[in-house]
Design an enzyme around this catalytic site. Structure first.
Site, PDB file in Angstrom:
ATOM      1  N   ASN A   9       0.879  -1.170   0.000  1.00 50.46           N
ATOM      2  CA  ASN A   9       0.000   0.000   0.000  1.00 50.46           C
ATOM      3  C   ASN A   9       0.915   1.218   0.000  1.00 50.46           C
ATOM      4  O   ASN A   9       1.492   1.564   1.033  1.00 50.46           O
ATOM      5  CB  ASN A   9      -0.896  -0.034   1.250  1.00 50.46           C
ATOM      6  CG  ASN A   9      -1.681   1.251   1.430  1.00 50.46           C
ATOM      7  OD1 ASN A   9      -1.798   2.060   0.522  1.00 50.46           O
ATOM      8  ND2 ASN A   9      -2.228   1.429   2.636  1.00 50.46           N
ATOM      9  N   HIS A  96      -9.495   1.527   4.585  1.00 55.39           N
ATOM     10  CA  HIS A  96      -8.248   1.743   5.326  1.00 55.39           C
ATOM     11  C   HIS A  96      -8.513   2.724   6.477  1.00 55.39           C
ATOM     12  O   HIS A  96      -9.282   3.660   6.333  1.00 55.39           O
ATOM     13  CB  HIS A  96      -7.162   2.285   4.395  1.00 55.39           C
ATOM     14  CG  HIS A  96      -5.808   2.239   5.032  1.00 55.39           C
ATOM     15  ND1 HIS A  96      -5.397   3.189   5.937  1.00 55.39           N
ATOM     16  CD2 HIS A  96      -4.804   1.337   4.942  1.00 55.39           C
ATOM     17  CE1 HIS A  96      -4.185   2.868   6.364  1.00 55.39           C
ATOM     18  NE2 HIS A  96      -3.800   1.751   5.776  1.00 55.39           N
ATOM     19  N   GLU A  98      -6.895   5.119   7.556  1.00 56.90           N
ATOM     20  CA  GLU A  98      -6.642   6.527   7.227  1.00 56.90           C
ATOM     21  C   GLU A  98      -7.839   7.124   6.491  1.00 56.90           C
ATOM     22  O   GLU A  98      -8.171   8.300   6.657  1.00 56.90           O
ATOM     23  CB  GLU A  98      -5.353   6.640   6.395  1.00 56.90           C
ATOM     24  CG  GLU A  98      -4.132   6.381   7.268  1.00 56.90           C
ATOM     25  CD  GLU A  98      -2.940   5.776   6.541  1.00 56.90           C
ATOM     26  OE1 GLU A  98      -2.872   5.832   5.296  1.00 56.90           O
ATOM     27  OE2 GLU A  98      -2.061   5.226   7.239  1.00 56.90           O
ATOM     28  N   GLU A 168      -5.644  -4.477  10.418  1.00 58.05           N
ATOM     29  CA  GLU A 168      -4.571  -3.502  10.648  1.00 58.05           C
ATOM     30  C   GLU A 168      -4.856  -2.717  11.921  1.00 58.05           C
ATOM     31  O   GLU A 168      -5.644  -1.762  11.905  1.00 58.05           O
ATOM     32  CB  GLU A 168      -4.494  -2.523   9.469  1.00 58.05           C
ATOM     33  CG  GLU A 168      -4.178  -3.185   8.153  1.00 58.05           C
ATOM     34  CD  GLU A 168      -3.567  -2.197   7.174  1.00 58.05           C
ATOM     35  OE1 GLU A 168      -2.469  -2.489   6.684  1.00 58.05           O
ATOM     36  OE2 GLU A 168      -4.170  -1.132   6.919  1.00 58.05           O
ATOM     37  N   SER A 214       3.346  -1.913  10.424  1.00 55.31           N
ATOM     38  CA  SER A 214       4.789  -2.005  10.687  1.00 55.31           C
ATOM     39  C   SER A 214       5.355  -3.396  10.416  1.00 55.31           C
ATOM     40  O   SER A 214       6.247  -3.870  11.128  1.00 55.31           O
ATOM     41  CB  SER A 214       5.106  -1.550  12.113  1.00 55.31           C
ATOM     42  OG  SER A 214       4.731  -0.192  12.276  1.00 55.31           O
TER      43      SER A 214
HETATM   44  P1  PGA Z   1       2.764   0.393   7.620  1.00 51.07           P
HETATM   45  O1  PGA Z   1       1.305   0.616   6.970  1.00 51.07           O
HETATM   46  O2  PGA Z   1       3.280  -0.920   7.092  1.00 51.07           O
HETATM   47  O3  PGA Z   1       3.571   1.557   7.182  1.00 51.07           O
HETATM   48  O4  PGA Z   1       2.551   0.343   9.098  1.00 51.07           O
HETATM   49  C1  PGA Z   1       0.430  -0.454   6.750  1.00 51.07           C
HETATM   50  C2  PGA Z   1      -0.847   0.062   6.134  1.00 51.07           C
HETATM   51  O5  PGA Z   1      -1.333   1.124   6.548  1.00 51.07           O
HETATM   52  O6  PGA Z   1      -1.404  -0.560   5.223  1.00 51.07           O
END
Ligand code: PGA
Length: 251
Positions: A9, A96, A98, A168, A214
């Site tokens: 992503n 997601h 976000e 997530e 992460s």
């Molecule tokens: P990250 O993001 O691996 O940078 O923690 C994962 C994601 O938001 O899909």
């Protein structure tokens, strides 16, 4: 049998030129491997057509990071599922954290997006996950269950089977703080049981549930070794071909 999947992503990163270069590097790295998982990159809308032209999509799947909740028309700045599909992309990340947090996407909106993804032949990579407070006060099971129920449990079993789920935990995204493999397994098993209770074991066993937050080459192997973890949705580490391939190689 459910599939193992590693999906990148990219979020709002890379210019078009940088993105085509990165996609080409991943594509080239895949040519010399026979990975034990499907590999997908989800890239900004502006990059889709050019990346599609630059990769061999028999090995590297291509997806968008979002699509609109409307089919077409006077929605300035939006990008429809049909537009995404017309670039040759096959996947779309939906829900997601976000998007939920900064763009106020609710389960009602996500239902529309899922329907439009299906109408256009796109496979949703559907994200769920709790915030830190919900992890700490122990309500994370209920939170994740409700996210799945509210946005997806109206689907027929046949449609539900087409979804890729990504768990997530919001507290682990981009923070460097990863869920432990046992924490991931605990909630993934719970999600699969929630699906089994609604659609039966056969459907639950077919759904790939990815872990995101992460995930890195150094921790992917342990997380992916868990029974109910079928791969990863990778943010930061998807922006360097070497790191991304390190995660692919974890399978
Ligand atoms: P990250 O993001 O691996 O940078 O923690 C994962 C994601 O938001 O899909």
């Amino acid at each position: 049998m459910r599939k193992n999947i590693v999906a990148g992503n990219w979020k709002m990163n890379t210019t078009l030129q940088e993105g085509v270069k990165l996609a080409t590097e991943v594509n080239d790295a895949l040519k010399s491997r026979t990975p034990n998982c499907d590999v997908i990159i989800c890239v900004p809308f502006t990059h889709l057509a050019s990346v599609k032209a630059a990769i061999d999509d028999s090995k590297l799947g291509l997806g968008a990071e979002n699509c609109a909740d409307k089919a077409k028309g006077a929605f300035t700045g939006e990008v429809s599922g049909a537009m995404v599909a017309s670039t040759g992309a096959k996947y779309v990340i939906l829900g997601h954290s976000e998007r939920r947090q900064y763009y106020h996407e609710t389960s009602e909106i996500l239902k529309e997006k899922v329907a439009l993804a299906f109408e256009n032949g796109l496979t949703p990579i559907f994200c769920i996950g709790e915030v830190l407070e919900e992890r700490e006060n122990g309500t994370y099971f209920d939170v994740v269950k409700k996210q799945v129920e509210d946005a997806l449990f109206h689907l027929s079993a046949d449609d539900f089977k087409k979804i890729i789920l990504a768990y997530e935990p919001v507290w682990a995204i981009g923070t460097g703080k990863t869920a432990t493999a046992d924490q991931a397994e605990e909630i993934h098993a719970f999600i699969r049981k929630t699906i089994a209770d609604k659609y039966g074991n056969d459907v639950a066993e077919e759904i790939s549930i990815l872990y995101g937050g992460s995930c890195k080459p150094s921790n992917a192997k342990e997380i992916f070794s868990k029974t109910n973890v079928d791969g990863g949705l990778i943010g930061g580490a998807a922006l360097k071909a070497e790191d991304f391939m390190g995660i692919v190689d974890a399978f």
